[in-house]
Design an enzyme around this catalytic site. Structure first.
Site, PDB file in Angstrom:
ATOM      1  N   THR A 198       1.013  -1.254  -0.087  1.00  0.00           N
ATOM      2  CA  THR A 198      -0.164   0.059   0.128  1.00  0.00           C
ATOM      3  C   THR A 198       0.953   1.332   0.357  1.00  0.00           C
ATOM      4  O   THR A 198       2.144   1.544   0.700  1.00  0.00           O
ATOM      5  CB  THR A 198      -0.983  -0.216   1.499  1.00  0.00           C
ATOM      6  OG1 THR A 198      -2.041  -0.921   1.433  1.00  0.00           O
ATOM      7  CG2 THR A 198      -1.914   1.278   0.850  1.00  0.00           C
ATOM      8  N   ARG A 209     -13.647  -7.597  -1.586  1.00  0.00           N
ATOM      9  CA  ARG A 209     -12.535  -7.266  -0.682  1.00  0.00           C
ATOM     10  C   ARG A 209     -12.524  -5.770   0.504  1.00  0.00           C
ATOM     11  O   ARG A 209     -11.839  -5.722  -0.360  1.00  0.00           O
ATOM     12  CB  ARG A 209     -11.998  -7.990   0.274  1.00  0.00           C
ATOM     13  CG  ARG A 209     -10.847  -7.766   1.644  1.00  0.00           C
ATOM     14  CD  ARG A 209      -9.953  -7.073   1.686  1.00  0.00           C
ATOM     15  NE  ARG A 209      -9.069  -7.232   2.464  1.00  0.00           N
ATOM     16  CZ  ARG A 209      -8.212  -6.326   2.761  1.00  0.00           C
ATOM     17  NH1 ARG A 209      -7.556  -5.652   1.572  1.00  0.00           N
ATOM     18  NH2 ARG A 209      -7.042  -6.415   3.579  1.00  0.00           N
ATOM     19  N   VAL A 210     -13.063  -5.284   1.270  1.00  0.00           N
ATOM     20  CA  VAL A 210     -12.163  -3.652   1.318  1.00  0.00           C
ATOM     21  C   VAL A 210     -11.258  -3.781   2.891  1.00  0.00           C
ATOM     22  O   VAL A 210     -11.788  -4.207   3.995  1.00  0.00           O
ATOM     23  CB  VAL A 210     -13.630  -3.041   1.437  1.00  0.00           C
ATOM     24  CG1 VAL A 210     -12.552  -1.348   1.636  1.00  0.00           C
ATOM     25  CG2 VAL A 210     -14.090  -2.649   0.404  1.00  0.00           C
ATOM     26  N   GLY A 211     -10.103  -2.713   2.944  1.00  0.00           N
ATOM     27  CA  GLY A 211      -9.255  -2.941   4.045  1.00  0.00           C
ATOM     28  C   GLY A 211      -9.481  -1.547   4.883  1.00  0.00           C
ATOM     29  O   GLY A 211     -10.431  -1.013   4.030  1.00  0.00           O
ATOM     30  N   ASP A 212      -8.418  -1.064   5.181  1.00  0.00           N
ATOM     31  CA  ASP A 212      -8.141  -0.210   6.172  1.00  0.00           C
ATOM     32  C   ASP A 212      -7.704   1.057   4.994  1.00  0.00           C
ATOM     33  O   ASP A 212      -8.866   1.829   5.236  1.00  0.00           O
ATOM     34  CB  ASP A 212      -7.492  -0.608   6.975  1.00  0.00           C
ATOM     35  CG  ASP A 212      -6.082  -0.133   5.872  1.00  0.00           C
ATOM     36  OD1 ASP A 212      -5.771  -1.498   5.606  1.00  0.00           O
ATOM     37  OD2 ASP A 212      -4.781   0.083   6.630  1.00  0.00           O
ATOM     38  N   GLY A 255      -0.221  -2.066   5.814  1.00  0.00           N
ATOM     39  CA  GLY A 255       0.095  -3.418   6.159  1.00  0.00           C
ATOM     40  C   GLY A 255      -1.665  -4.208   6.099  1.00  0.00           C
ATOM     41  O   GLY A 255      -2.354  -3.828   5.692  1.00  0.00           O
ATOM     42  N   GLY A 315      -5.261  -5.119   6.415  1.00  0.00           N
ATOM     43  CA  GLY A 315      -6.146  -3.806   7.040  1.00  0.00           C
ATOM     44  C   GLY A 315      -7.247  -4.387   7.794  1.00  0.00           C
ATOM     45  O   GLY A 315      -7.956  -3.977   8.358  1.00  0.00           O
TER      46      GLY A 315
HETATM   47  N1  GLY Z   1      -3.628  -1.836   4.304  1.00  0.00           N
HETATM   48  C1  GLY Z   1      -4.218  -2.169   2.666  1.00  0.00           C
HETATM   49  C2  GLY Z   1      -5.445  -3.330   2.799  1.00  0.00           C
HETATM   50  O1  GLY Z   1      -4.965  -4.823   3.345  1.00  0.00           O
HETATM   51  O2  GLY Z   1      -6.419  -3.463   2.088  1.00  0.00           O
END
Ligand code: GLY
Length: 304
Positions: free
Chosen positions: A169, A197-200, A221, A223
């Site tokens: 990222t 899927r969506v992360g942080d 990191g 997410g």
């Molecule tokens: N930090 C990026 C993710 O986990 O999507």
């Protein structure tokens, strides 16, 4: 106020043979953005510009070079935040766009919505005239080969926070001549992630946060765990309580590790213009303009 710029290009066990490309990438983002800030550009323009450079660089997991998901497609997430107003724009699970960060900025400036996902985000990007690229324009041979290697591996766990998995990222934090702060983050997420899927990264407070009164931060990191502790907001909260940027970054990573066994990294600038960075992965690629040496300082390990 002093002008400041710091960027990151992922926190994980970056293989030795990829270290130079990471260092070159984060250095280029600072060196090509710093002159804008010196000429009076806003912090918001600076973080968008720096992240666009990183998105175009196939070294990183954002824009070109992103991981493939479990069905062999690239889905991208990004956000940008303005410390003057706490305005943000965020898009998630979009495809075929080289610069999701600019779509997030346009969304922020449209003032109607703050976050769009999937087909709705895609339609917004199209309406706003962002070029839709063919999927292969974002695909690298490296990621195709990695996907071929993991797609049938029954031991592969995309959610394992302690696995030796990559995470490139990208993000940027800046302070402009007016003392305004901004932050932006962009990602292709995790390898072989579930579609949708969506992360942080596009979640305000998790992937990025900016508030002129205390500080701004961008994270990288795993997410799933970064979201649990809203890492970027946690760091700026420590800045609001009077910790300097470096201490706040360290506190944030300590909380990530102790509360949820998370792995990741963060870059930050506090309201006084001090830099901070911290990570609990073996390496993190980051670079910042050093006002004392008047050069870009890039590093990949704490001892470099
Ligand atoms: N930090 C990026 C993710 O986990 O999507």
């Amino acid at each position: 106020m002093p002008i400041r710029l710091i960027v990151h290009g992922g926190a994980w066990d970056i293989p030795a043979e990829q270290e130079d490309a990471h260092l070159r990438g984060v250095t280029a983002a600072v060196q090509n953005t710093w002159p804008m800030l010196q000429k009076g550009a806003s912090a918001l323009d600076a973080v968008e510009h720096a992240v666009r450079i990183l998105e175009a660089d196939p070294t990183f997991d954002s824009g070109r070079g992103a991981f493939l998901n479990s069905i062999g497609e690239i889905e991208l997430d990004a956000m940008i935040m303005d410390g003057r107003s706490l305005d943000f724009g965020s898009i998630a699970a979009v495809q075929n766009l080289l610069h999701p960060v600019s779509v997030a900025r346009r969304l922020m400036e449209s003032r109607e919505f703050r976050m769009l996902v999937g087909s709705g985000a895609q339609a917004f990007a199209e309406r706003e005239g962002f070029t839709q690229l063919p999927p292969e324009a974002l695909l690298t041979e490296r990621e195709l080969a990695y996907f071929e290697q993991i797609k049938h591996d029954s031991n592969f766990r995309s959610h394992d926070p302690f696995g030796p998995l990559p995470g490139d990222t990208v993000g940027a934090v800046a302070m402009d001549q007016g003392g305004n702060l901004a932050a932006a983050t962009s990602t292709g997420g995790t390898p072989r992630k579930w579609p949708g899927r969506v992360g942080d990264s596009p979640i305000p407070g998790a992937g990025a946060y900016a508030d002129n009164s205390c500080g701004a931060a961008s994270t990288t990191g795993w997410g799933e765990n970064i979201m649990k502790v809203l890492l970027a907001k946690t760091v700026t909260d420590w800045e609001e309580r009077g910790q300097n940027a470096q201490k706040a970054a360290q506190k944030g990573i300590q909380i990530l590790a102790e509360k949820v066994k998370g792995l990741g990294g963060v870059i930050t600038i506090d309201a006084q213009g001090q830099y901070g960075w911290a990570y609990n992965t073996p390496k993190m690629a980051y670079a910042y303009w050093n006002p004392e040496t008047k050069h870009t300082h890039a590093a990949i390990k704490l001892d470099t």
